[in-house]
Design an enzyme around this catalytic site. Structure first.
Site, short mmCIF file in Angstrom:
data_model
loop_
_atom_site.label_atom_id
_atom_site.label_comp_id
_atom_site.label_asym_id
_atom_site.label_seq_id
_atom_site.Cartn_x
_atom_site.Cartn_y
_atom_site.Cartn_z
N ASN A 1 -10.61 -0.78 9.44
CA ASN A 1 -9.37 -0.11 9.02
C ASN A 1 -9.06 1.01 10.00
O ASN A 1 -9.81 1.99 10.08
CB ASN A 1 -9.54 0.48 7.61
CG ASN A 1 -9.81 -0.58 6.57
OD1 ASN A 1 -8.90 -1.12 5.96
ND2 ASN A 1 -11.09 -0.90 6.36
N ARG B 1 -12.44 3.19 9.78
CA ARG B 1 -13.51 2.89 8.83
C ARG B 1 -13.92 1.44 9.04
O ARG B 1 -13.08 0.55 8.97
CB ARG B 1 -13.05 3.09 7.39
CG ARG B 1 -14.20 3.18 6.38
CD ARG B 1 -13.71 3.18 4.94
NE ARG B 1 -13.26 1.86 4.55
CZ ARG B 1 -12.07 1.60 3.99
NH1 ARG B 1 -11.20 2.56 3.78
NH2 ARG B 1 -11.75 0.36 3.66
N GLU C 1 0.82 -1.21 0.00
CA GLU C 1 0.00 0.00 0.00
C GLU C 1 0.85 1.27 0.00
O GLU C 1 0.36 2.36 0.32
CB GLU C 1 -0.94 -0.01 1.21
CG GLU C 1 -1.97 -1.12 1.17
CD GLU C 1 -2.95 -1.02 2.31
OE1 GLU C 1 -3.91 -0.23 2.21
OE2 GLU C 1 -2.77 -1.72 3.32
N SER D 1 -6.13 -2.76 1.30
CA SER D 1 -6.49 -2.32 -0.05
C SER D 1 -6.99 -3.46 -0.93
O SER D 1 -6.85 -3.42 -2.14
CB SER D 1 -5.30 -1.62 -0.73
OG SER D 1 -5.09 -0.35 -0.16
N GLY E 1 -7.79 5.19 4.04
CA GLY E 1 -7.36 6.18 3.06
C GLY E 1 -7.71 7.58 3.52
O GLY E 1 -8.83 7.82 3.99
N ASP F 1 -16.21 -1.57 7.73
CA ASP F 1 -16.86 -1.98 6.48
C ASP F 1 -17.83 -3.13 6.71
O ASP F 1 -17.48 -4.12 7.37
CB ASP F 1 -15.80 -2.42 5.46
CG ASP F 1 -14.79 -1.31 5.14
OD1 ASP F 1 -15.06 -0.14 5.49
OD2 ASP F 1 -13.75 -1.62 4.54
N GLU G 1 -14.55 -5.81 7.66
CA GLU G 1 -13.24 -5.52 8.24
C GLU G 1 -13.24 -4.14 8.88
O GLU G 1 -14.17 -3.35 8.70
CB GLU G 1 -12.14 -5.61 7.19
CG GLU G 1 -12.24 -4.60 6.06
CD GLU G 1 -11.11 -4.75 5.05
OE1 GLU G 1 -10.73 -5.90 4.76
OE2 GLU G 1 -10.62 -3.72 4.58
N TYR H 1 -9.03 2.19 -6.60
CA TYR H 1 -8.16 3.30 -7.00
C TYR H 1 -8.17 3.58 -8.50
O TYR H 1 -7.49 4.50 -8.97
CB TYR H 1 -6.73 3.02 -6.53
CG TYR H 1 -6.68 2.73 -5.05
CD1 TYR H 1 -7.01 3.71 -4.13
CD2 TYR H 1 -6.35 1.47 -4.58
CE1 TYR H 1 -7.01 3.44 -2.76
CE2 TYR H 1 -6.33 1.19 -3.22
CZ TYR H 1 -6.66 2.18 -2.32
OH TYR H 1 -6.66 1.90 -0.98
#
Length: 312
Positions: free
Chosen positions: A277, A261, A15, A153, A281, A263, A275, A223
């Protein structure tokens, strides 16, 4: 008097480029009237570099960090988000932004995250933890998602719909980690929830974001501009409340700080955790800043709150 903030980007993992983009965005957005920003970069080879990208090594970086008031680690993935940089800051006695060692390590480990989630009543996808030894005995019986336990990612993630695709999917995941998760496919909407622990200790949850993608939301979709981010997500009150409660429940159970974050797949039976994070990002156009913007908190204000909430 301005606060001197070291912003660390890059990292020795897959990443690296994403982390560079996040760190550059943070550096550009921190108000120079309030902050004296000191950028540092960790190369793909693990070498620390200064603002001019000159190699200074860990000892040189330590000297720079000692002269700063706060460290803002913006390194996604292993050797960064997994608690490694938090540990460095803890040992050096430096205030830092984001989650500590234990929540970083737990959240990076998708298997451990789901064990914690199940323990506090949050639904997760049925799945198996697979090693190289046990993979030889694994047999495909239904559509599954194969993913490395500790990678970000969506690197190394594959959906397997036919038996002959299982072997290559396992190979791709094992290339990034010694442990792999094989999970049943969950039918539901992909919805992300951001949770921020403010400097006063309170939690703030902005409107959720829905990801509409064709197939798996993998690295290319994340991305490459192929995903449709919808914020606020179109949710009824029941689903919105269930998602917020599950997100804050996971955040608290893991012991997260700063911003995370969380998810989910939103199914007919409710949210299913995918998951967590702990360093998501963080460019202005990333998912988390978009959610806070929908709540009226601008990008610069979000960064201010994160710096103010740094561990002391």
């Amino acid at each position: 008097m301005r606060t001197r903030v070291a912003v660390v980007g890059g990292g020795e993992n897959g990443e690296h480029d994403v982390s560079l983009a996040s760190a550059a965005s943070v550096v550009a957005a921190l108000d120079p009237a309030s902050y004296d920003v000191v950028p540092l970069t960790i190369g793909r080879d693990g070498m620390w570099r200064d603002h001019g990208l000159r190699p200074i090594g860990l000892s040189g970086a330590a000297q720079v960090l000692r002269g700063c008031d706060v460290v803002f680690p913006v390194v996604h993935g292993p050797r960064g988000e997994d608690g490694a940089l938090a540990a460095l800051c803890e040992l050096a006695g430096l205030p830092y932004v984001g989650s500590g060692i234990r929540p970083g390590a737990l959240a990076m480990d998708k298997w451990a995250t789901k064990l914690v989630a199940r323990a506090v009543g949050i639904a997760v996808a049925p799945g198996l933890l697979v090693t190289a030894a046990s993979a030889a005995h694994l047999r495909w019986s239904r559509p599954v998602v194969v993913k490395p336990v500790s990678a970000g990612s969506s690197l190394g993630v594959s959906r397997v719909d036919v038996p002959e695709a299982l072997g290559p999917a396992l190979d791709a995941a094992f290339a990034l980690d010694e442990r792999v998760l094989v999970e049943e496919v969950v039918a539901g909407r992909e919805v992300d929830v951001a949770v921020l622990r403010r400097a006063d200790g309170s939690l703030f949850v902005p409107p959720a974001l829905e990801i509409v993608a064709d197939g798996i939301f993998d690295y290319g979709a994340k991305y490459g501009g192929g995903a449709d981010f919808r914020v606020p997500a179109a949710l009824d009150d029941t689903d919105a409340k269930a998602l917020q409660e599950a997100a804050t429940g996971a955040f608290e159970a893991l012991g997260c700080a700063g911003v995370a974050r969380v998810d989910f797949f939103l199914t007919d039976a409710g949210p299913v955790l995918n998951e967590v994070n702990t360093m998501p990002g963080l460019t202005e156009h990333s998912q988390v800043p978009r959610m806070f913007a929908a709540a009226g908190m601008g990008y610069g204000d979000l960064l201010d709150e994160l710096v103010r909430s740094a561990h002391r």
